[in-house]
Design an enzyme around this catalytic site. Structure first.
Site, PDB file in Angstrom:
ATOM      1  N   LYS A 230       0.906  -1.286   0.088  1.00 52.02           N
ATOM      2  CA  LYS A 230       0.016   0.012   0.261  1.00 52.02           C
ATOM      3  C   LYS A 230       0.876   1.238  -0.038  1.00 52.02           C
ATOM      4  O   LYS A 230       0.500   2.093  -0.722  1.00 52.02           O
ATOM      5  CB  LYS A 230      -0.980  -0.028   1.208  1.00 52.02           C
ATOM      6  CG  LYS A 230      -2.123  -0.995   1.039  1.00 52.02           C
ATOM      7  CD  LYS A 230      -2.808  -1.230   2.321  1.00 52.02           C
ATOM      8  CE  LYS A 230      -3.765  -2.639   2.270  1.00 52.02           C
ATOM      9  NZ  LYS A 230      -4.369  -2.858   3.481  1.00 52.02           N
TER      10      LYS A 230
ATOM     11  N   GLN B 165      -4.474  -1.713   9.571  1.00 47.54           N
ATOM     12  CA  GLN B 165      -4.366  -2.824   9.098  1.00 47.54           C
ATOM     13  C   GLN B 165      -5.026  -4.031   9.834  1.00 47.54           C
ATOM     14  O   GLN B 165      -4.524  -4.058  11.247  1.00 47.54           O
ATOM     15  CB  GLN B 165      -2.939  -3.265   8.721  1.00 47.54           C
ATOM     16  CG  GLN B 165      -2.917  -4.449   7.853  1.00 47.54           C
ATOM     17  CD  GLN B 165      -3.304  -4.413   6.570  1.00 47.54           C
ATOM     18  OE1 GLN B 165      -3.155  -3.497   5.799  1.00 47.54           O
ATOM     19  NE2 GLN B 165      -4.083  -5.574   6.379  1.00 47.54           N
TER      20      GLN B 165
ATOM     21  N   ASP C  70     -10.851   2.451   4.155  1.00 44.87           N
ATOM     22  CA  ASP C  70     -11.363   1.187   3.951  1.00 44.87           C
ATOM     23  C   ASP C  70     -12.784   0.729   3.853  1.00 44.87           C
ATOM     24  O   ASP C  70     -13.303  -0.205   3.362  1.00 44.87           O
ATOM     25  CB  ASP C  70     -10.859   0.362   5.264  1.00 44.87           C
ATOM     26  CG  ASP C  70      -9.841  -0.547   5.007  1.00 44.87           C
ATOM     27  OD1 ASP C  70      -9.404  -0.719   3.819  1.00 44.87           O
ATOM     28  OD2 ASP C  70      -8.921  -0.781   5.943  1.00 44.87           O
TER      29      ASP C  70
END
Ligand code: NDP
Length: 284
Positions: A53, A97, A120
């Site tokens: 990422k 994460q 997200d």
């Protein structure tokens, strides 16, 4: 006839090229798009995802602000960091994460991220908006699946779509997106009695289970579009999806490979959401 292989890498590259231009335009307007990526602990897969990422951010000119915290981090310390990032006007997107270490409450952390920065799309605001068909951040993996269908001219309207898997991050939102595009959608899960016949009825078959090649080639309807979200390592140590690719591709009309399908699209859609968040900051 063998299926058309849906090239997720290529679709992702096209999306990223567009985003790179948008990042330049934002910078010209004085907005420097920035994504904060928070990693707690030493999970090797998570470390790899985070590195990918960060690398993609860099390639697009998006500032990536990493926070690598030790396994021993407390819930309070992580919530405090999220609060600080929420309040920081120079950060447009926040990604924590998953999975978090076992002593942490993931749900509380996800709920704490500001809806304006929830790139997200896992928080209640984003998921509620998805259900309400209102604009908002769409979870990246299902969004990527829809973009692949679109790129190959596969219109879900009037088709029978079957989604295997009902997780909050993939299966459920993907079913909602297919419904939004006027497919007739069936969601299957571990208690579905006859999975094979459900799969065989699908014009669009999307699989997000997490079991190596569980969906067999002869479960695929002739000419169907198959989107394989799964990432698994099989007994021989090979990376495979949830669908038996070699056999399924002899029956499907279109199919995504693993790797090179849903994976690259997920990161591209994360970048898409980050750029959206930065654009929204101009309106605020
Ligand atoms: P979860 O484990 O959260 O969900 C799995 C789903 O599959 C559940 O709904 C479960 O049913 C269902 N399931 C499990 N076993 C069966 C079975 N035998 N028959 C039918 N359904 C079954 O997984 P995720 O949604 O998070 O991930 C799924 C896969 O996608 C994983 O391989 C993951 O690595 C991959 N993934 C890939 C991404 C990418 O970027 N390409 C991103 C995210 C995930 P039930 O609810 O009844 O338990």
């Amino acid at each position: 006839m063998a299926a058309t292989i849906i090239d997720g890498k290529k679709v992702a590259a096209d999306i990223k090229a567009e985003l790179k231009k948008e990042v330049e335009e934002l910078k010209a307007k004085g907005v420097n798009p920035a994504l904060s990526v928070v990693l707690v602990g030493e999970n090797p897969a998570s470390k790899k995802y985070v590195a990918n990422k960060e690398k993609t951010c860099e390639a697009l000119g998006i500032k990536s602000v990493g926070h690598k915290l030790p396994e021993s981090t407390t819930q309070e310390e992580l919530l405090k960091l999220v609060d600080d990032l929420n309040a920081n006007p120079e950060i447009h997107g926040i990604l924590v994460q998953l999975p978090l270490p076992k002593h942490m409450n993931e749900k509380e952390v996800m709920h704490r991220i500001s809806p304006d920065k929830d790139v997200d799309g896992f928080g209640p605001d984003a998921l509620g908006r998805l259900l309400l068909d209102e604009p908002g951040f769409v979870p990246c993996t299902p969004h990527g699946a829809m973009k692949m269908l679109e790129a190959y001219g596969i219109d879900p309207a009037g088709k029978k779509a079957v989604v295997v898997g009902r997780s909050v991050i993939v299966g459920k939102p993907l079913a909602m997106l297919l419904l939004r595009k006027n497919a007739t959608v069936t969601i299957c899960h571990s208690k579905t009695p006859d999975l094979k016949s459900e799969c065989l009825s699908a014009d669009i078959l999307c699989v997000a289970v997490g079991r190596a090649e569980m969906v067999k080639g002869d479960w695929v309807k002739e000419g169907a579009a198959v989107i394989d979200i799964g990432i698994n390592v099989n007994e021989s140590g090979k990376l495979v999806g949830d669908v038996e690719f070699e056999k399924a591709k002899e029956r499907a009309g279109w199919i995504t490979p693993v790797p090179g399908g849903a994976g690259p699209m997920t990161i591209a859609m994360l970048m898409y959401n980050t750029v959206e968040a930065a654009k929204n900051s101009l309106k605020a």
